[in-house]
Design a protein around this motif. Structure first.
Motif, PDB file in Angstrom:
ATOM      1  N   MET A   8       0.838  -1.201   0.000  1.00 17.40           N
ATOM      2  CA  MET A   8       0.000   0.000   0.000  1.00 17.40           C
ATOM      3  C   MET A   8       0.876   1.255   0.000  1.00 17.40           C
ATOM      4  O   MET A   8       0.614   2.199  -0.753  1.00 17.40           O
ATOM      5  CB  MET A   8      -0.923   0.000   1.217  1.00 17.40           C
ATOM      6  CG  MET A   8      -1.758   1.257   1.353  1.00 17.40           C
ATOM      7  SD  MET A   8      -2.967   1.468   0.038  1.00 17.40           S
ATOM      8  CE  MET A   8      -4.237   0.410   0.649  1.00 17.40           C
ATOM      9  N   MET A  58      -2.534  -3.044  -6.438  1.00  5.51           N
ATOM     10  CA  MET A  58      -3.673  -3.253  -5.543  1.00  5.51           C
ATOM     11  C   MET A  58      -4.697  -4.242  -6.094  1.00  5.51           C
ATOM     12  O   MET A  58      -5.663  -4.589  -5.416  1.00  5.51           O
ATOM     13  CB  MET A  58      -4.342  -1.905  -5.245  1.00  5.51           C
ATOM     14  CG  MET A  58      -3.374  -0.868  -4.651  1.00  5.51           C
ATOM     15  SD  MET A  58      -2.312  -1.498  -3.323  1.00  5.51           S
ATOM     16  CE  MET A  58      -3.510  -1.872  -2.070  1.00  5.51           C
ATOM     17  N   ARG A  63      -1.207  -7.924  -9.919  1.00  2.00           N
ATOM     18  CA  ARG A  63      -0.143  -7.580  -8.968  1.00  2.00           C
ATOM     19  C   ARG A  63       1.255  -7.948  -9.456  1.00  2.00           C
ATOM     20  O   ARG A  63       2.169  -7.129  -9.426  1.00  2.00           O
ATOM     21  CB  ARG A  63      -0.438  -8.238  -7.631  1.00  2.00           C
ATOM     22  CG  ARG A  63       0.496  -7.802  -6.533  1.00  2.00           C
ATOM     23  CD  ARG A  63      -0.024  -8.207  -5.187  1.00  2.00           C
ATOM     24  NE  ARG A  63      -1.216  -7.406  -4.906  1.00  2.00           N
ATOM     25  CZ  ARG A  63      -2.252  -7.834  -4.184  1.00  2.00           C
ATOM     26  NH1 ARG A  63      -2.235  -9.037  -3.664  1.00  2.00           N
ATOM     27  NH2 ARG A  63      -3.281  -7.054  -3.982  1.00  2.00           N
TER      28      ARG A  63
END
Length: 130
Positions: A8, A58, A63
């Motif tokens: 994140m 995300m 990914r």
């Protein structure tokens, strides 16, 4: 938990950097090596690539692709970081010293690894023995 938190954080970093490439390209143009063709387009494209990579980190299905792309991106922009350091190009009003450039250049391989690790492309060096 740590991996998802760092993912994140990395996504936010690249999202912010990508937006800055598009909103304020002047600073990035200043450190673009002279041999890069069409520097304005390259800075804009790299901004879009950073934003796409941040979003892709995300999305579980994207990914690994996003992480690989961001790692390659970090490798490809390394020459601009070296140019910035070697020529002491100013960002804004004053040039940044080696207190900034040294750690930035040394951290680039870590940034490449981090993208690959948070994107589950590698587990190194935390690979569990079977």
């Amino acid at each position: 938990m740590i991996r998802s938190g760092l993912r994140m954080l990395l996504a936010l970093f690249y999202l912010g950097a990508g937006i800055m490439h598009l909103v304020s390209p002047r600073a990035f143009l200043a450190i673009t090596p002279y041999w890069v063709p069409f520097p304005e387009a390259v800075v804009a494209i790299t901004g879009v690539a950073e934003i796409a990579g941040a979003i892709g980190l995300m999305i579980p299905q994207l990914r690994k692709w996003a992480a690989t792309g961001l790692a390659l991106y970090a490798l490809c922009v390394w020459p601009a970081n070296f140019q910035h350091a070697i020529y002491g190009l100013a960002l804004g009003e004053e040039a940044l010293g080696w207190w900034y450039h040294g750690p930035r250049l040394a951290f680039q391989p870590v940034l490449i690894w981090l993208a690959l690790w948070v994107g589950h492309v590698t587990d190194w060096p935390f690979r569990k023995s079977h």
